[in-house]
Design an enzyme around this catalytic site. Structure first.
Site, PDB file in Angstrom:
ATOM      1  N   PHE A 280       0.861  -1.180   0.000  1.00 13.58           N
ATOM      2  CA  PHE A 280       0.000   0.000   0.000  1.00 13.58           C
ATOM      3  C   PHE A 280       0.903   1.236   0.000  1.00 13.58           C
ATOM      4  CE2 PHE A 280      -1.428  -3.202   3.198  1.00 13.58           C
ATOM      5  CZ  PHE A 280      -2.035  -4.024   2.268  1.00 13.58           C
TER       6      PHE A 280
ATOM      7  N   ASP B  84       2.354   4.344   0.503  1.00  8.29           N
ATOM      8  CA  ASP B  84       2.120   5.574   1.256  1.00  8.29           C
ATOM      9  C   ASP B  84       3.429   6.341   1.361  1.00  8.29           C
ATOM     10  OD1 ASP B  84       3.573   4.079   3.039  1.00  8.29           O
ATOM     11  OD2 ASP B  84       2.044   4.019   4.602  1.00  8.29           O
TER      12      ASP B  84
ATOM     13  N   ASP C 122       4.529  -5.448   3.538  1.00 11.46           N
ATOM     14  CA  ASP C 122       4.074  -4.081   3.795  1.00 11.46           C
ATOM     15  C   ASP C 122       3.985  -3.803   5.290  1.00 11.46           C
ATOM     16  OD1 ASP C 122       2.488  -1.612   2.402  1.00 11.46           O
ATOM     17  OD2 ASP C 122       1.611  -2.119   4.343  1.00 11.46           O
TER      18      ASP C 122
END
Length: 330
Positions: A237, A239, A307
């Protein structure tokens, strides 16, 4: 096709990137140093999430992931504040995240819910997204995120695709779509539909939709609402923390211009080449890392596990230079 699109377009960016390089030697070295030592990190290792093993947990997670973006402008605000604040609110009032109530939230009410003393970063966007989620849950899923999950037949990829297709609910009369378009804010009106345009090509990232699938998998330990037969299709993810950890590991290299921007804490524009490259190259790098771990170490590792490991260690190293972007995708 959704997850194939994410991986293919991440590779497209990585192969044409001007500001971020996925370093092959750095990847090899990182995998050698890991040597299978990636620790199993429990999903709720901080003890900050609501969990009752039922539909209310699914509703909580969907609201949490709707609001899970852009904390850095307020130096004292973090994901932990959001997760624990929503948890306490739900423990005090089991109907607080009912779909009809989500559609009526105001900024001051959300702050009061979180016990936060000042306006939240991108507060208007957070409220708009809550309204959107409440509206579409009520319209298409009987008001319940658990119905959304069950409609996807234990497929994480289908869940991501379903979220991307249903949210935003642009038919919601409370969303002034034309106003957003006139202000050149088309990125922000997309909600969970996390797309960008890079060198004339559409890029698919789907950060928060994927986080929801991963949160379900982690919270329910792969059972019940968290049972997916294709959880391996989920990517990381992208970010602002994961790229910083990949940079520290030597997996990502930055151009001198981008390095200077990050080191000086300057903001990187949402949807800019630099931002798209940081996010897409992070996805591509971890997919390559997974492949190398499989070949060199004979171990199968999920991207969601990598992650969580990268994110947890990134949070524990707050001095790492993170890139800063005002975006609902961070």
């Amino acid at each position: 096709m959704t997850m194939d699109q994410v991986k293919a377009t991440a590779a497209f960016v990585a192969n044409r990137s001007s500001h971020v390089v996925v370093d092959s030697a750095g990847l090899e070295k990182a995998v050698e140093n890991i040597q299978g030592k990636i620790p199993k990190i429990e999903w709720d290792f901080e003890g900050i999430h609501y969990f009752d093993n039922g539909p209310l947990t699914v509703q909580y997670l969907f609201v949490l992931d709707t609001l899970n973006f852009c904390f850095w402008p307020d130096k004292k605000l973090s994901y932990d504040d959001l997760a624990s604040g929503l948890k306490e609110a739900l423990e005090n009032d089991k109907s607080v995240f009912d779909a009809d109530r989500l559609q009526k939230f105001t900024g001051p009410q959300l702050r009061n819910l979180l016990k936060w003393p000042r306006p939240l970063p991108l507060e208007d966007e957070r409220i708009r997204l809550l309204h959107e989620v409440g509206f579409e849950l009520e319209r298409s899923f009987g008001g319940k995120a658990s119905n959304l999950v069950q409609s996807c037949g234990r497929s994480a990829a289908k869940l991501v695709a379903t979220i991307a297709s249903h949210f935003p609910a642009c038919e919601d009369p409370t969303v002034n779509l034309q106003g957003y378009l006139n202000n050149d804010s088309t990125m922000d009106v997309l909600g969970f539909r996390d797309h960008s345009v890079y060198k004339g090509h559409q890029i698919f990232l789907y950060k928060r939709a994927q986080i929801f699938a991963a949160d379900l998998y982690g919270a329910f330990k792969g059972q019940g609402y968290g049972e997916f037969n294709d959880i391996s299709s989920i990517t990381i993810f992208a970010d602002y923390i994961v790229p910083a950890m990949l940079w520290k590991l030597g997996v990502l290299k930055y151009s001198s211009t981008l390095a200077s921007i990050i080191e000086s804490n300057k903001e990187i524009a949402s949807g800019s080449e630099e931002e798209v490259e940081l996010r897409a190259c992070s996805i591509y790098a971890v997919e390559k890392m997974r492949d190398l771990i499989s070949v060199k170490l004979g171990k199968q590792v999920l991207s969601v596990e990598l992650d969580l490991w990268l994110w947890a260690y990134g949070v524990q190293n707050p001095s790492l230079p993170h890139h800063r972007t005002l975006s609902i995708y961070y």
